[in-house]
Write a protein that holds these residues in place. Sequence first.
Motif, PDB file in Angstrom:
ATOM      1  N   LYS A   2       0.816  -1.207   0.000  1.00 18.01           N
ATOM      2  CA  LYS A   2       0.000   0.000   0.000  1.00 18.01           C
ATOM      3  C   LYS A   2       0.858   1.269   0.000  1.00 18.01           C
ATOM      4  O   LYS A   2       0.489   2.270  -0.604  1.00 18.01           O
ATOM      5  N   ASN A   3       1.992   1.238   0.648  1.00 17.27           N
ATOM      6  CA  ASN A   3       2.847   2.421   0.780  1.00 17.27           C
ATOM      7  C   ASN A   3       3.987   2.477  -0.227  1.00 17.27           C
ATOM      8  O   ASN A   3       4.760   3.438  -0.203  1.00 17.27           O
ATOM      9  N   HIS A   5       4.391   3.203  -3.361  1.00 16.61           N
ATOM     10  CA  HIS A   5       4.523   4.407  -4.197  1.00 16.61           C
ATOM     11  C   HIS A   5       5.057   5.584  -3.384  1.00 16.61           C
ATOM     12  O   HIS A   5       5.833   6.391  -3.896  1.00 16.61           O
ATOM     13  N   TRP A  65      -2.522   8.781   4.847  1.00 13.38           N
ATOM     14  CA  TRP A  65      -2.150   8.045   3.639  1.00 13.38           C
ATOM     15  C   TRP A  65      -2.853   8.599   2.400  1.00 13.38           C
ATOM     16  O   TRP A  65      -2.215   8.849   1.372  1.00 13.38           O
ATOM     17  N   GLU A  66      -4.144   8.801   2.488  1.00 15.57           N
ATOM     18  CA  GLU A  66      -4.887   9.245   1.306  1.00 15.57           C
ATOM     19  C   GLU A  66      -4.469  10.645   0.847  1.00 15.57           C
ATOM     20  O   GLU A  66      -4.173  10.843  -0.341  1.00 15.57           O
ATOM     21  N   THR A  69      -1.094  10.372  -0.716  1.00 13.59           N
ATOM     22  CA  THR A  69      -1.149   9.732  -2.033  1.00 13.59           C
ATOM     23  C   THR A  69      -1.674  10.698  -3.082  1.00 13.59           C
ATOM     24  O   THR A  69      -1.145  10.763  -4.202  1.00 13.59           O
ATOM     25  N   TYR A 110       0.852   4.923 -10.644  1.00 13.35           N
ATOM     26  CA  TYR A 110       0.845   3.987  -9.522  1.00 13.35           C
ATOM     27  C   TYR A 110       0.057   4.568  -8.351  1.00 13.35           C
ATOM     28  O   TYR A 110      -0.749   3.875  -7.718  1.00 13.35           O
ATOM     29  N   ALA A 111       0.222   5.859  -8.064  1.00 17.27           N
ATOM     30  CA  ALA A 111      -0.545   6.506  -6.998  1.00 17.27           C
ATOM     31  C   ALA A 111      -2.045   6.456  -7.310  1.00 17.27           C
ATOM     32  O   ALA A 111      -2.861   6.177  -6.427  1.00 17.27           O
ATOM     33  N   GLN A 114      -3.258   3.018  -6.659  1.00 18.39           N
ATOM     34  CA  GLN A 114      -3.342   2.778  -5.219  1.00 18.39           C
ATOM     35  C   GLN A 114      -4.603   3.433  -4.645  1.00 18.39           C
ATOM     36  O   GLN A 114      -5.251   2.861  -3.774  1.00 18.39           O
ATOM     37  N   THR A 117      -7.506   1.304  -5.395  1.00 19.87           N
ATOM     38  CA  THR A 117      -7.503   0.061  -4.629  1.00 19.87           C
ATOM     39  C   THR A 117      -7.811   0.278  -3.153  1.00 19.87           C
ATOM     40  O   THR A 117      -8.595  -0.465  -2.566  1.00 19.87           O
ATOM     41  N   TYR A 118      -7.206   1.279  -2.543  1.00 20.09           N
ATOM     42  CA  TYR A 118      -7.227   1.420  -1.085  1.00 20.09           C
ATOM     43  C   TYR A 118      -8.030   2.603  -0.547  1.00 20.09           C
ATOM     44  O   TYR A 118      -8.237   2.692   0.658  1.00 20.09           O
TER      45      TYR A 118
END
Length: 123
Positions: A2-3, A5, A65-66, A69, A110-111, A114, A117-118
């Motif tokens: 998850k991290n 990127h 995180w969000e 990202t 990729y970000a 992610q 996905t998350y």
Amino acid sequence: MKNLHLIIGSSIVIPAGLCYGLAPDWAFGITDTSPTLHSVLKAVMGLYVAFALFWIVGIVKSNYWEPATWSSLLFMWGLVFGRIVAWILMGMPAPIFVLGIVGEFVLGLYAALQLRTYSSSKL
């Protein structure tokens, strides 16, 4: 995963930022010694390091995180946009910047993946 990127981005962006601010002649062949250009390059260094530190916060504190990202995606694709504009207006850049366009596009993509996905708010 998850991290990843954010890990990759921060591990590249911190050294790149330091190169812009502390060794632009060595890293990028920038030989202009005007105080104005050096001021701009130090500001770029500050932005690079600040964003990368925010991404590290996003790795360590999951509630960041969000936003980390999103900022990574916007940072990377902002660089791609600027580099493509420069390419169109000024001609072919040095090979390191062409590599940068590819790497920045891939990290931004990729970000985005992610986030799909998350993220709680799907992209």
